[in-house]
Scaffold this motif. Structure first.
Motif, PDB file in Angstrom:
ATOM      1  N   ASN A  47      49.980 -30.047 -14.287  1.00  0.00           N
ATOM      2  CA  ASN A  47      51.044 -30.478 -13.371  1.00  0.00           C
ATOM      3  C   ASN A  47      51.762 -29.286 -12.745  1.00  0.00           C
ATOM      4  OD1 ASN A  47      50.453 -33.159 -13.847  1.00  0.00           O
ATOM      5  ND2 ASN A  47      52.005 -33.382 -15.426  1.00  0.00           N
ATOM      6  N   ASP A  48      52.003 -28.239 -13.526  1.00  0.00           N
ATOM      7  CA  ASP A  48      52.620 -27.026 -12.985  1.00  0.00           C
ATOM      8  C   ASP A  48      51.737 -26.404 -11.917  1.00  0.00           C
ATOM      9  OD1 ASP A  48      54.740 -27.383 -14.712  1.00  0.00           O
ATOM     10  OD2 ASP A  48      54.084 -25.831 -16.127  1.00  0.00           O
ATOM     11  N   ARG A  49      50.432 -26.365 -12.174  1.00  0.00           N
ATOM     12  CA  ARG A  49      49.486 -25.807 -11.205  1.00  0.00           C
ATOM     13  C   ARG A  49      49.519 -26.613  -9.903  1.00  0.00           C
ATOM     14  NH1 ARG A  49      44.179 -23.465 -10.507  1.00  0.00           N
ATOM     15  NH2 ARG A  49      42.927 -24.749  -9.129  1.00  0.00           N
ATOM     16  N   MET A  50      49.479 -27.928 -10.021  1.00  0.00           N
ATOM     17  CA  MET A  50      49.481 -28.766  -8.826  1.00  0.00           C
ATOM     18  C   MET A  50      50.778 -28.603  -8.034  1.00  0.00           C
ATOM     19  SD  MET A  50      46.501 -29.811  -8.843  1.00  0.00           S
ATOM     20  CE  MET A  50      46.639 -30.653  -7.298  1.00  0.00           C
ATOM     21  N   PHE A  51      51.912 -28.468  -8.733  1.00  0.00           N
ATOM     22  CA  PHE A  51      53.179 -28.241  -8.038  1.00  0.00           C
ATOM     23  C   PHE A  51      53.137 -26.931  -7.266  1.00  0.00           C
ATOM     24  CE2 PHE A  51      57.280 -26.074  -7.995  1.00  0.00           C
ATOM     25  CZ  PHE A  51      58.009 -26.964  -7.221  1.00  0.00           C
ATOM     26  N   ARG A  52      52.643 -25.861  -7.901  1.00  0.00           N
ATOM     27  CA  ARG A  52      52.579 -24.563  -7.232  1.00  0.00           C
ATOM     28  C   ARG A  52      51.664 -24.612  -6.008  1.00  0.00           C
ATOM     29  NH1 ARG A  52      52.263 -22.854 -12.614  1.00  0.00           N
ATOM     30  NH2 ARG A  52      50.006 -22.595 -12.417  1.00  0.00           N
ATOM     31  N   ILE A  53      50.524 -25.287  -6.141  1.00  0.00           N
ATOM     32  CA  ILE A  53      49.574 -25.363  -5.024  1.00  0.00           C
ATOM     33  C   ILE A  53      50.157 -26.185  -3.875  1.00  0.00           C
ATOM     34  CG2 ILE A  53      47.331 -26.293  -4.318  1.00  0.00           C
ATOM     35  CD1 ILE A  53      46.259 -25.387  -7.058  1.00  0.00           C
ATOM     36  N   LYS A  54      50.788 -27.311  -4.185  1.00  0.00           N
ATOM     37  CA  LYS A  54      51.384 -28.136  -3.121  1.00  0.00           C
ATOM     38  C   LYS A  54      52.528 -27.412  -2.428  1.00  0.00           C
ATOM     39  CE  LYS A  54      50.055 -32.594  -4.984  1.00  0.00           C
ATOM     40  NZ  LYS A  54      50.499 -33.873  -5.540  1.00  0.00           N
ATOM     41  N   ARG A  55      53.353 -26.704  -3.205  1.00  0.00           N
ATOM     42  CA  ARG A  55      54.449 -25.941  -2.609  1.00  0.00           C
ATOM     43  C   ARG A  55      53.884 -24.834  -1.724  1.00  0.00           C
ATOM     44  NH1 ARG A  55      58.333 -22.745  -6.563  1.00  0.00           N
ATOM     45  NH2 ARG A  55      56.296 -21.841  -7.016  1.00  0.00           N
ATOM     46  N   ALA A  56      52.824 -24.165  -2.173  1.00  0.00           N
ATOM     47  CA  ALA A  56      52.210 -23.098  -1.389  1.00  0.00           C
ATOM     48  C   ALA A  56      51.614 -23.641  -0.093  1.00  0.00           C
ATOM     49  CB  ALA A  56      51.142 -22.393  -2.210  1.00  0.00           C
ATOM     50  N   MET A  57      50.993 -24.805  -0.171  1.00  0.00           N
ATOM     51  CA  MET A  57      50.433 -25.414   1.044  1.00  0.00           C
ATOM     52  C   MET A  57      51.549 -25.760   2.032  1.00  0.00           C
ATOM     53  SD  MET A  57      47.334 -27.714  -0.590  1.00  0.00           S
ATOM     54  CE  MET A  57      47.519 -28.960   0.611  1.00  0.00           C
ATOM     55  N   ASP A  58      52.648 -26.302   1.526  1.00  0.00           N
ATOM     56  CA  ASP A  58      53.783 -26.647   2.379  1.00  0.00           C
ATOM     57  C   ASP A  58      54.363 -25.394   3.040  1.00  0.00           C
ATOM     58  OD1 ASP A  58      55.802 -28.510   3.385  1.00  0.00           O
ATOM     59  OD2 ASP A  58      57.175 -27.451   2.027  1.00  0.00           O
TER      60      ASP A  58
END
Length: 110
Positions: A56-67
């Motif tokens: 979940n932490d990884r997915m949050f970081r990736i989504k924030r980076a994409m945004d």
């Protein structure tokens, strides 16, 4: 007799690693080094084995980076991933998956 590298050389290498880490840019959008590994079948299996909170932490970081990338922005400097805080959370699982795959391939050859 084995020779040892001078301490200054070790400090120089750490300094170079930190400089290159900041130069790479992924830390400026909040990613960790293991977040940037290209996903293949081995990585997908390693991701499946990750504990849920790490995933979940990884997915949050990736989504924030994409945004942030879509907005052409970076995080404030105090939120950048620091070299000292970046730990290989996926690499141990990935090494295990690769070892198991190679072992399986060896067994299939026999």
């Amino acid at each position: 007799m084995a020779s040892r590298a001078p301490v200054a050389t070790g400090r120089l290498m750490v300094g170079f690693r930190k400089w290159f880490y900041n130069l790479s840019g992924f830390n400026k959008i909040g990613l960790m080094r293991d977040d940037t590994i290209m996903e293949d079948s081995d990585v997908l299996e390693a991701l499946r084995r990750l504990p849920e909170n790490a995933y979940n932490d990884r997915m949050f970081r990736i989504k924030r980076a994409m945004d942030l990338t879509m907005k052409q922005q970076i995080l404030p400097k105090d939120q950048w991933t620091k070299y000292e805080e970046d730990h290989p959370y996926l690499t141990p699982y990935l090494n295990e998956v690769i070892h198991e795959r190679k072992e399986k391939e060896e067994w299939m050859k026999k």
